[in-house]
Design a protein around this motif. Sequence first.
Motif, PDB file in Angstrom:
ATOM      1  N   ASP B 207     -44.681  19.937   2.154  1.00 19.22           N
ATOM      2  CA  ASP B 207     -43.221  19.037   2.289  1.00 19.22           C
ATOM      3  C   ASP B 207     -42.016  20.078   2.662  1.00 19.22           C
ATOM      4  O   ASP B 207     -41.940  21.304   2.345  1.00 19.22           O
ATOM      5  CB  ASP B 207     -42.854  18.858   0.803  1.00 19.22           C
ATOM      6  N   LEU B 208     -40.933  19.668   3.452  1.00 15.77           N
ATOM      7  CA  LEU B 208     -40.064  20.549   3.947  1.00 15.77           C
ATOM      8  C   LEU B 208     -38.826  20.400   3.102  1.00 15.77           C
ATOM      9  O   LEU B 208     -37.961  21.165   3.402  1.00 15.77           O
ATOM     10  CB  LEU B 208     -39.649  20.279   5.466  1.00 15.77           C
ATOM     11  N   THR B 209     -39.057  19.616   2.122  1.00 16.11           N
ATOM     12  CA  THR B 209     -37.816  19.462   1.092  1.00 16.11           C
ATOM     13  C   THR B 209     -37.083  20.971   0.599  1.00 16.11           C
ATOM     14  O   THR B 209     -36.007  20.788   0.740  1.00 16.11           O
ATOM     15  CB  THR B 209     -37.920  18.405   0.088  1.00 16.11           C
ATOM     16  N   PRO B 210     -38.087  21.646   0.098  1.00 13.21           N
ATOM     17  CA  PRO B 210     -37.338  22.896  -0.459  1.00 13.21           C
ATOM     18  C   PRO B 210     -36.263  23.646   0.657  1.00 13.21           C
ATOM     19  O   PRO B 210     -35.188  24.178   0.189  1.00 13.21           O
ATOM     20  CB  PRO B 210     -38.492  23.719  -0.744  1.00 13.21           C
ATOM     21  N   LEU B 213     -33.173  21.755   0.776  1.00 11.31           N
ATOM     22  CA  LEU B 213     -32.302  21.925  -0.612  1.00 11.31           C
ATOM     23  C   LEU B 213     -31.729  23.123  -0.326  1.00 11.31           C
ATOM     24  O   LEU B 213     -30.430  23.205  -0.772  1.00 11.31           O
ATOM     25  CB  LEU B 213     -33.135  21.783  -1.780  1.00 11.31           C
ATOM     26  N   LYS B 216     -28.795  22.553   1.725  1.00  9.75           N
ATOM     27  CA  LYS B 216     -27.642  21.927   0.981  1.00  9.75           C
ATOM     28  C   LYS B 216     -27.114  22.685   0.206  1.00  9.75           C
ATOM     29  O   LYS B 216     -25.784  22.857  -0.009  1.00  9.75           O
ATOM     30  CB  LYS B 216     -28.409  20.735   0.423  1.00  9.75           C
ATOM     31  N   PRO B 234     -40.598  14.861   9.731  1.00 15.80           N
ATOM     32  CA  PRO B 234     -40.407  14.951   8.046  1.00 15.80           C
ATOM     33  C   PRO B 234     -39.043  15.647   7.897  1.00 15.80           C
ATOM     34  O   PRO B 234     -38.639  15.537   6.627  1.00 15.80           O
ATOM     35  CB  PRO B 234     -41.799  15.671   7.485  1.00 15.80           C
ATOM     36  N   GLN B 237     -36.332  13.193   7.819  1.00 12.05           N
ATOM     37  CA  GLN B 237     -36.472  12.322   6.759  1.00 12.05           C
ATOM     38  C   GLN B 237     -35.989  13.098   5.466  1.00 12.05           C
ATOM     39  O   GLN B 237     -35.416  12.423   4.885  1.00 12.05           O
ATOM     40  CB  GLN B 237     -37.933  11.991   6.480  1.00 12.05           C
ATOM     41  N   THR B 241     -33.178  11.784   3.098  1.00 12.35           N
ATOM     42  CA  THR B 241     -33.333  11.568   1.681  1.00 12.35           C
ATOM     43  C   THR B 241     -32.375  12.043   0.776  1.00 12.35           C
ATOM     44  O   THR B 241     -31.783  11.837  -0.178  1.00 12.35           O
ATOM     45  CB  THR B 241     -34.714  11.964   1.049  1.00 12.35           C
ATOM     46  N   GLN B 242     -32.168  13.554   1.223  1.00 11.56           N
ATOM     47  CA  GLN B 242     -31.349  14.407   0.384  1.00 11.56           C
ATOM     48  C   GLN B 242     -29.720  14.302   0.786  1.00 11.56           C
ATOM     49  O   GLN B 242     -28.998  14.882   0.385  1.00 11.56           O
ATOM     50  CB  GLN B 242     -31.431  15.687   0.403  1.00 11.56           C
ATOM     51  N   LYS B 243     -29.606  13.112   1.490  1.00  2.00           N
ATOM     52  CA  LYS B 243     -28.107  12.796   1.716  1.00  2.00           C
ATOM     53  C   LYS B 243     -27.193  13.526   2.548  1.00  2.00           C
ATOM     54  O   LYS B 243     -25.968  13.848   2.092  1.00  2.00           O
ATOM     55  CB  LYS B 243     -27.241  12.294   0.531  1.00  2.00           C
TER      56      LYS B 243
END
Lengths: 287, 387
Positions: B207-210, B213, B216, B234, B237, B241-243
Amino acid sequence: MLELSAAVAGLATGGAYALIGLSVLLTYRLVAVVDFAQASVGAFGAFSMVALLDADLALPLAVLAGLVVGALVHMGLGLVMVRWFAEAGEGVKAAVTIAVYLGLVAAGLRLFGTHPQAFPKPFDSPAATVGGVVVTWTAVVTMLLAVLFAVLPTVLLGRTRTGLLLRAMSERPTTAELIGIRVPRLSLVVWGVAGAASALGIMIVAPTLAGDFGSQSMLVTPALAAALVGAFRSFTWTFVGGVGLGVLQGVAGVVESLRQYRGVLPFVVILAVLVWTRRRDRWDTAA
Amino acid sequence: MRTPLRLGAVLATTVLTASALAGCGAGSGDTIKIGAIAGLTGTFITEEVVKTAQRVFDDANDAGGINGKKIEYIVKDDAGNAERTAQVARELLDAGVVAMAGSASFTDCDVNDGLYRQQKISSVMAVGASPTCYASPQIAPVNVGPFTLLTAVALHASQKLGDKRICNFTVVLPGSEEAVKLALDKWERLSGLKLVINDLTVQQSGDLTPYILRAKEADCDAVMFNTAEQMVVPWLQAAKTQKMDDVDFLLLAPAYTDSVAKAVGGLGLNVYAGSEFEPFTSDSLANAKWRETVTRASASPTAFSQGGYLSAKFMVEVLRSVKGEITRDSVNEALKTMTPIDDPMMASPFVFGPGEAHAPNQGSKIVRLTGLKWAVVDDTFITVPND
């Protein structure tokens, strides 16, 4: 703080790892095959769904068709196993699934291309904000599905007569057949269910991870790591392993000293678990 | 559905292979042989590049050839596999090619640079990707390449979008870390700014979310990300999701594709990409001749096929300038002494020249994701100045 956010974000990926890991474990527990092709079978089903959506089929029908494709492809592999490798050792069977994995990836890349596909995202809306991270419904659904995948087989195997038959079949296939269990037919059903389960898993997690066939098939590595944490026996520990690995990868993404090792974490987990579980083994005793 | 396209690809491959095979048997000596290495099978398919280049050569042949001689274009498939890349280069040299044009292989430069130097054969590449492609006396790619493009999109963020806090996330391919660092250093010198985050450890998995974040939390105005489309989808995406709706996302040419536009166009984020050439989705006059050629070639119109078109076109012009017999030596000489060729599809003129390294194309236009399509933001090229 950032570490906490990353850990929360990792839960979603962890759910995905757990889903595929539990499917792998299901196949192993019921038909005694370590299936390296599991994620690519799932990807085949999931990408078929997208192709059907592109051809203007309604979402529920496309999902159903994708599950059927996943089930059929996996049953095809099961048929090969039952026909020609029923008496073969686990190593040989695993090798066959590796060959099938490579074949499926090659075929999948040919059929569905190397471009990312537009997967439907029905659970895309935010469910909650935890520790500064927006958690989507996809993450929640993934996690719930993973819990379901962990609980259902445990109950089925431990509490039902079918479960008893399935256990007999996986542990002593010849004996089971001799006492009248229709082993080939039953095992094909198991292959089908496990195939559909991985297709469902991939369908849900595909939008959050790289959306091409090759990347989806690679999910089998963290899944195997998760199954290994459960010692290829425990559904609960496989769940814990998958989620834990996802969280670990999330945190590693933001910790300076760990960042560049993020991609190899599944292998580190596999190695650590193997060393730990084999710590009492002696090199000179025959296997 | 992609099936007709795939069928077309298989047919085209067969035709190309057949014509290459036919070429091996007959006609040696009567033709000018030009070689190319591309991916016709495997995971990195670049058949539109060589199909477009083939059309350019066919057009030159239809117009009477070069001093009465026909160009014979020999395309070899390396299937994205380094051993094959090495093998097919030797096959092309054995076949007697006088130069290479329109190659589009990720491994060609790294694997064959030594061979090209030793055999003194020049390659006007359609798509260069590794640093070696831009640091060889024998290779001159027509595309900008991932490194100069990184500087160009960063300049777009700092100069045109007015972003101050710029963050960079890069998946580093083996051997390219130094080139990425140089490209970013150059931007820092030119803009007088410093990157707020420069993460060169992004992994191709999970997942690339970290990372999102991190960007951000650092309050980045602009976030650059270098990878191909599979990871870009992704990435955006997760950002949605993290606006991160008010952040500018800057991508490189591999993300400038129709499938990315289709997959993430609806998110409503601010997404920009460098285009390498005149943006292939633009119906501008600059693209008119290429578009007409790529259509006649029945190839898909992509930035890569622009590279195929331009490299073949430049090769034809250089061949025409050769006085006397066309051999490997005379083509080398002509490339070294060529007059720069201006083309409206490129930011700067194409020239091979005598240098030890060649990176003739030094600029890019920037496209922006608007709805489900890419649109040209600014009608001028962002050219990276020499410093």
